[in-house]
Design a protein around this motif. Structure first.
Motif, PDB file in Angstrom:
ATOM      1  N   UNK A   2     -31.450  -5.788  36.045  1.00  0.00           N
ATOM      2  CA  UNK A   2     -30.880  -5.421  34.756  1.00  0.00           C
ATOM      3  C   UNK A   2     -31.848  -5.724  33.622  1.00  0.00           C
ATOM      4  N   UNK A   3     -31.425  -5.354  32.418  1.00  0.00           N
ATOM      5  CA  UNK A   3     -32.327  -5.473  31.285  1.00  0.00           C
ATOM      6  C   UNK A   3     -32.687  -6.932  30.979  1.00  0.00           C
ATOM      7  N   UNK A   4     -31.743  -7.825  31.213  1.00  0.00           N
ATOM      8  CA  UNK A   4     -31.997  -9.231  30.916  1.00  0.00           C
ATOM      9  C   UNK A   4     -33.116  -9.785  31.771  1.00  0.00           C
ATOM     10  N   UNK A   5     -33.061  -9.449  33.034  1.00  0.00           N
ATOM     11  CA  UNK A   5     -34.092  -9.933  33.955  1.00  0.00           C
ATOM     12  C   UNK A   5     -35.443  -9.292  33.633  1.00  0.00           C
ATOM     13  N   UNK A  12     -40.609  -9.231  26.870  1.00  0.00           N
ATOM     14  CA  UNK A  12     -40.146  -8.323  25.816  1.00  0.00           C
ATOM     15  C   UNK A  12     -38.636  -8.491  25.708  1.00  0.00           C
ATOM     16  N   UNK A  13     -38.133  -8.705  24.506  1.00  0.00           N
ATOM     17  CA  UNK A  13     -36.700  -8.935  24.357  1.00  0.00           C
ATOM     18  C   UNK A  13     -35.911  -7.693  24.761  1.00  0.00           C
ATOM     19  N   UNK A  14     -34.682  -7.919  25.229  1.00  0.00           N
ATOM     20  CA  UNK A  14     -33.815  -6.800  25.614  1.00  0.00           C
ATOM     21  C   UNK A  14     -33.647  -5.852  24.424  1.00  0.00           C
ATOM     22  N   UNK A  18     -34.648  -1.806  24.572  1.00  0.00           N
ATOM     23  CA  UNK A  18     -33.780  -0.676  24.200  1.00  0.00           C
ATOM     24  C   UNK A  18     -34.426   0.140  23.095  1.00  0.00           C
ATOM     25  N   UNK A  19     -35.047  -0.551  22.176  1.00  0.00           N
ATOM     26  CA  UNK A  19     -35.705   0.160  21.079  1.00  0.00           C
ATOM     27  C   UNK A  19     -36.841   1.031  21.595  1.00  0.00           C
ATOM     28  N   UNK A  20     -37.649   0.489  22.465  1.00  0.00           N
ATOM     29  CA  UNK A  20     -38.765   1.256  23.018  1.00  0.00           C
ATOM     30  C   UNK A  20     -38.254   2.496  23.747  1.00  0.00           C
ATOM     31  N   UNK A  27     -38.723   4.844  29.614  1.00  0.00           N
ATOM     32  CA  UNK A  27     -37.466   5.419  30.073  1.00  0.00           C
ATOM     33  C   UNK A  27     -36.776   4.408  30.957  1.00  0.00           C
ATOM     34  N   UNK A  28     -35.531   4.683  31.294  1.00  0.00           N
ATOM     35  CA  UNK A  28     -34.823   3.800  32.204  1.00  0.00           C
ATOM     36  C   UNK A  28     -33.793   4.601  32.970  1.00  0.00           C
TER      37      UNK A  28
END
Lengths: 130, 130
Positions: A2-5, A12-14, A18-20, A27-28
């Motif tokens: 997941x994004x946290x991991x 890079x902060x979650x 998301x901003x990137x 992409x994700x």
DNA sequence: CTTGACCTTCCCATACTGGGAAACACCATC
DNA sequence: GATGGTGTTTCCCAGTATGGGAAGGTCAAG
């Protein structure tokens, strides 16, 4: 993962991940539950981005660096050129900041720094010389 | 005078003058028709702001500088302290930019810059050393 | 009366990062 | 199964300082 991991693994902060994604830098894939899903390769990309940010590359440059990175047949000359351009921009900014600092320091040197109101710094800001 | 003339006389764009008013840095009296009206003293203030911006003072600092400027009984020590703090901030920023530029220049020096793909800059960004 | 220059406010954009809210997902424990 | 805690989603807002542009009002000259 997941994004946290991915955030913890890349530095890079979650929020930034998301901003990137929002600006099309990365992409994700999504899981059925809507969560973003990342693999080791994605974390490597994020790390790449973080290192480039550490080197003060603007995001638009990073976009191009990523393209060069992904291009196995890139010419190192392309990367070098971007890097040198960036170095020039950084040095120019550093020099102009330093120049401002110098002139302000110079003004401050001639300021008594006591409880009297006279101050060449204020005089300069008033534009005495105009 | 109207905002256009004040802008021309101070070197601060009309856009910025309105902005400075919006954030409470300056004020403006209005004519019956709604137009902002400025006198020579206002232009002097705008010039003061512009000079301070030229010295890279952030607007919040300028707010304080303006207060000191208007305070006839200000102690020059106050101004000097702000200036020196600002100098320190500028120099620290300049130094860190220069440090980044140096390390990037170092990397670029070891990049062939030819049409082969190998490039230590990319390697660094990949985080080889992690 | 029209034209052009000037003024008004309001929204959007830049580049980068963070804070926080409301709602939903997941997992463990009771 | 209910509850709670943690993670995730989207969305809005904040900052720095500046500019672009739209839509509309005002004024002076022709």
């Amino acid at each position: 993962m997941n994004i946290g991991e991915a955030a913890a693994g890349s530095g890079v902060s979650a929020k930034m991940i998301r901003h990137y994604e929002a600006i099309g830098l990365i992409e994700a894939t999504r899981r059925p539950n809507g969560y973003r899903s990342y693999g080791p390769q994605d974390v490597a990309v994020l790390r790449f981005i973080r290192h480039a940010r550490d080197l003060a590359f603007p995001l638009e440059d990073i976009r191009r660096l990523l393209a060069l990175w992904r291009d196995r047949s890139r010419a190192s000359a392309d990367v070098k050129q971007m890097a040198l351009d960036h170095v020039a921009a950084l040095e120019s900014k550093a020099a102009s900041l330093q120049a401002v600092a110098d002139s302000l320091r110079h003004l401050a040197q001639h300021c008594n720094g006591d409880d009297r109101p006279d101050c060449p710094i204020i005089a300069e800001l008033e534009g005495i010389r105009e």
